[in-house]
Enzyme design. Structure first.
Site, PDB file in Angstrom:
ATOM      1  N   ASN A   4       0.872  -1.095  -0.094  1.00 59.94           N
ATOM      2  CA  ASN A   4      -0.154   0.211  -0.009  1.00 59.94           C
ATOM      3  C   ASN A   4       0.958   1.306  -0.018  1.00 59.94           C
ATOM      4  O   ASN A   4       1.404   1.628   0.847  1.00 59.94           O
ATOM      5  CB  ASN A   4      -0.833  -0.194   1.397  1.00 59.94           C
ATOM      6  CG  ASN A   4      -1.758   1.019   1.347  1.00 59.94           C
ATOM      7  OD1 ASN A   4      -1.910   1.997   0.537  1.00 59.94           O
ATOM      8  ND2 ASN A   4      -2.225   1.454   2.475  1.00 59.94           N
ATOM      9  N   TRP A   5       0.864   1.831  -1.148  1.00 60.24           N
ATOM     10  CA  TRP A   5       2.155   2.914  -1.319  1.00 60.24           C
ATOM     11  C   TRP A   5       1.337   4.194  -0.761  1.00 60.24           C
ATOM     12  O   TRP A   5       1.935   5.350  -0.543  1.00 60.24           O
ATOM     13  CB  TRP A   5       2.291   3.266  -2.780  1.00 60.24           C
ATOM     14  CG  TRP A   5       3.017   2.091  -3.331  1.00 60.24           C
ATOM     15  CD1 TRP A   5       3.528   1.091  -2.784  1.00 60.24           C
ATOM     16  CD2 TRP A   5       3.459   2.083  -4.879  1.00 60.24           C
ATOM     17  NE1 TRP A   5       4.045   0.077  -3.694  1.00 60.24           N
ATOM     18  CE2 TRP A   5       4.232   0.784  -4.833  1.00 60.24           C
ATOM     19  CE3 TRP A   5       3.500   3.057  -5.788  1.00 60.24           C
ATOM     20  CZ2 TRP A   5       4.707   0.497  -6.219  1.00 60.24           C
ATOM     21  CZ3 TRP A   5       3.930   2.365  -7.233  1.00 60.24           C
ATOM     22  CH2 TRP A   5       4.436   1.190  -7.289  1.00 60.24           C
ATOM     23  N   LYS A   6       0.034   4.351  -0.305  1.00 60.49           N
ATOM     24  CA  LYS A   6      -0.540   5.415   0.184  1.00 60.49           C
ATOM     25  C   LYS A   6      -0.248   6.633  -0.608  1.00 60.49           C
ATOM     26  O   LYS A   6      -0.203   6.619  -1.933  1.00 60.49           O
ATOM     27  CB  LYS A   6      -0.047   5.742   1.775  1.00 60.49           C
ATOM     28  CG  LYS A   6      -0.158   4.521   2.478  1.00 60.49           C
ATOM     29  CD  LYS A   6       0.185   4.810   4.103  1.00 60.49           C
ATOM     30  CE  LYS A   6       0.122   3.702   4.669  1.00 60.49           C
ATOM     31  NZ  LYS A   6      -0.193   3.399   6.262  1.00 60.49           N
ATOM     32  N   HIS A  30      -9.552   1.036   4.679  1.00 62.73           N
ATOM     33  CA  HIS A  30      -8.349   1.261   5.358  1.00 62.73           C
ATOM     34  C   HIS A  30      -8.449   2.083   6.875  1.00 62.73           C
ATOM     35  O   HIS A  30      -9.338   2.813   6.459  1.00 62.73           O
ATOM     36  CB  HIS A  30      -7.498   1.837   4.472  1.00 62.73           C
ATOM     37  CG  HIS A  30      -5.946   1.749   5.133  1.00 62.73           C
ATOM     38  ND1 HIS A  30      -5.556   2.775   5.994  1.00 62.73           N
ATOM     39  CD2 HIS A  30      -5.012   0.785   5.077  1.00 62.73           C
ATOM     40  CE1 HIS A  30      -4.134   2.393   6.244  1.00 62.73           C
ATOM     41  NE2 HIS A  30      -3.817   1.400   5.766  1.00 62.73           N
ATOM     42  N   GLY A  68       2.750  -1.074   4.332  1.00 60.42           N
ATOM     43  CA  GLY A  68       2.890   0.339   4.131  1.00 60.42           C
ATOM     44  C   GLY A  68       4.264   0.835   3.681  1.00 60.42           C
ATOM     45  O   GLY A  68       4.918   0.779   2.763  1.00 60.42           O
ATOM     46  N   GLY A  69       4.852   1.228   4.924  1.00 54.38           N
ATOM     47  CA  GLY A  69       6.320   1.706   4.762  1.00 54.38           C
ATOM     48  C   GLY A  69       7.450   0.745   4.144  1.00 54.38           C
ATOM     49  O   GLY A  69       7.955   1.313   3.295  1.00 54.38           O
ATOM     50  N   GLU A 128      -7.117   4.704   7.729  1.00 55.57           N
ATOM     51  CA  GLU A 128      -6.860   6.035   7.555  1.00 55.57           C
ATOM     52  C   GLU A 128      -8.032   6.539   6.743  1.00 55.57           C
ATOM     53  O   GLU A 128      -8.461   7.759   6.828  1.00 55.57           O
ATOM     54  CB  GLU A 128      -5.592   6.276   6.584  1.00 55.57           C
ATOM     55  CG  GLU A 128      -4.327   6.071   7.383  1.00 55.57           C
ATOM     56  CD  GLU A 128      -3.129   5.592   6.856  1.00 55.57           C
ATOM     57  OE1 GLU A 128      -3.136   5.501   5.629  1.00 55.57           O
ATOM     58  OE2 GLU A 128      -2.133   4.951   7.425  1.00 55.57           O
ATOM     59  N   GLU A 172      -5.435  -5.221  10.569  1.00 54.71           N
ATOM     60  CA  GLU A 172      -4.533  -4.193  10.914  1.00 54.71           C
ATOM     61  C   GLU A 172      -4.795  -3.171  12.127  1.00 54.71           C
ATOM     62  O   GLU A 172      -5.463  -2.328  12.176  1.00 54.71           O
ATOM     63  CB  GLU A 172      -4.467  -3.130   9.626  1.00 54.71           C
ATOM     64  CG  GLU A 172      -4.188  -3.632   8.286  1.00 54.71           C
ATOM     65  CD  GLU A 172      -3.436  -2.576   7.364  1.00 54.71           C
ATOM     66  OE1 GLU A 172      -2.649  -2.930   6.803  1.00 54.71           O
ATOM     67  OE2 GLU A 172      -4.359  -1.432   7.198  1.00 54.71           O
ATOM     68  N   GLY A 213       2.359   2.088  10.493  1.00 54.23           N
ATOM     69  CA  GLY A 213       3.166   3.234  10.568  1.00 54.23           C
ATOM     70  C   GLY A 213       4.003   3.901  11.642  1.00 54.23           C
ATOM     71  O   GLY A 213       4.507   5.002  11.760  1.00 54.23           O
ATOM     72  N   SER A 251       3.143  -2.215  10.320  1.00 51.01           N
ATOM     73  CA  SER A 251       4.881  -2.086  10.775  1.00 51.01           C
ATOM     74  C   SER A 251       5.289  -3.480  10.338  1.00 51.01           C
ATOM     75  O   SER A 251       6.392  -4.102  11.004  1.00 51.01           O
ATOM     76  CB  SER A 251       5.009  -1.734  11.967  1.00 51.01           C
ATOM     77  OG  SER A 251       4.797  -0.392  12.222  1.00 51.01           O
TER      78      SER A 251
HETATM   79  C1  PEP Z   1      -0.897   0.160   5.944  1.00 51.93           C
HETATM   80  O1  PEP Z   1      -1.003   1.289   6.311  1.00 51.93           O
HETATM   81  O2  PEP Z   1      -1.609  -0.607   5.782  1.00 51.93           O
HETATM   82  C2  PEP Z   1       0.395  -0.155   6.824  1.00 51.93           C
HETATM   83  C3  PEP Z   1       0.163  -1.554   7.247  1.00 51.93           C
HETATM   84  O3  PEP Z   1       1.387   0.483   7.080  1.00 51.93           O
HETATM   85  P1  PEP Z   1       2.934   0.142   7.742  1.00 51.93           P
HETATM   86  O4  PEP Z   1       3.465  -1.089   7.114  1.00 51.93           O
HETATM   87  O5  PEP Z   1       3.703   1.336   7.279  1.00 51.93           O
HETATM   88  O6  PEP Z   1       2.624   0.031   9.053  1.00 51.93           O
END
Ligand code: PEP
Length: 267
Positions: free
Chosen positions: A22-24, A108, A247-248, A110, A180, A186, A226
């Site tokens: 997920n590049w956001k 999600h 994500g990251g 967010e 999640e 994040g 994470s």
């Molecule tokens: C996400 O936003 O779906 C996610 C898992 O982010 P991160 O890996 O950065 O925690």
């Protein structure tokens, strides 16, 4: 074709692992293509793990072209449930399909937190995605306050039941669920393997009750929050963790490729 579920089969045999990035709101179209090419160089022909790249809308077309002829799939990060109309700034399932999108992240945290998305609205999106042959990656998870209040499982149950209302048994295995925990997204704080496995097992049990045990056994449930190359092997070894929504660590080819390799090793 998926192998039929029997009591003696291990979950590993019946569920192919998924690593979805997920590049956001990161990467221009050009940057996205460069990242995609780096990933393809390493794992572009990999079919033992389902790999999905979810760039922002503005990079979908370019990344989609870069993925032509490869096993890696294209996902969107959101969509609107309506087919078309006066919904400024939104895109429909049909629009995504014309860009060869196959997956879409829905619900999600967010989107729930910053854009006030409700379970009811997410449910409409899930149904619209399924009606348009898109595979929803349906996110559920509790906030830190909810975990500390002891309501993690109740929150996950409410979100899952809400989002899946009206989803038919024959559609269920098209849905990928992503657990999640919001406090782990994040933040660098990862759920312990025991915390994650507990919720994943609960989700599968709930799906067994809502649908049927044999169907629940086929649903992929990803962990997100994470996930990194260092913690992935232990998470991916859990019986009910079937991959990761990343994500990251998806923004850099080296870490993303390492996560795909961790999923391969755990398969
Ligand atoms: C996400 O936003 O779906 C996610 C898992 O982010 P991160 O890996 O950065 O925690």
């Amino acid at each position: 074709m998926s192998t039929p579920s029997t009591a003696t089969q291990s979950p590993i045999q019946i569920r192919k692992k998924v690593i979805a990035g997920n590049w956001k709101m990161n990467k221009t179209a050009g940057e996205g293509v460069s990242l995609t090419r780096e990933i393809l160089d390493e794992v572009g022909r990999e079919t033992q793990v389902d790999i999905v790249l979810c760039p922002p809308f503005t990079a979908l077309e370019s990344v989609g072209h870069a993925l032509e002829g490869q096993a890696v799939k294209l996902g969107a990060q959101n969509m609107h449930p309506e087919k078309n109309g006066a919904f400024t700034g939104e895109v429909s399932a049909e629009m995504l399909r014309t860009l060869y999108v196959t997956h879409v992240i829905l619900g999600h945290s967010e989107r729930r937190q910053y854009f006030a998305e409700t379970d009811e609205f997410i449910n409409r999106k899930v149904l619209a995605a399924l009606a348009n042959q898109l595979r929803p990656i349906l996110c559920v998870g509790e906030t830190l306050a909810e975990r500390e209040a002891g309501s993690t499982l109740a929150v996950v149950q409410r979100q899952l039941e809400g989002a899946l209302a009206g989803v038919k048994p024959e559609q269920l295995t098209t849905v990928i669920v992503a657990y999640e925990p919001v406090w782990a997204i994040g933040t660098g704080k990862v759920a312990t393997t025991a915390q994650a496995q507990e919720v994943h097992a609960f989700i599968r049990e709930l799906l067994s009750k809502l649908y049927a045990p044999a169907l629940a056994q086929k649903v992929r449930i990803l962990y997100g929050g994470s996930m990194k190359p260092a913690n992935a092997p232990e998470l991916l070894a859990q019986p009910d963790i079937d991959g990761g929504l990343i994500g990251g660590a998806a923004l850099e080819s080296r870490s993303f490729v390492e996560l795909v390799k961790a999923a391969l090793a755990a398969s």
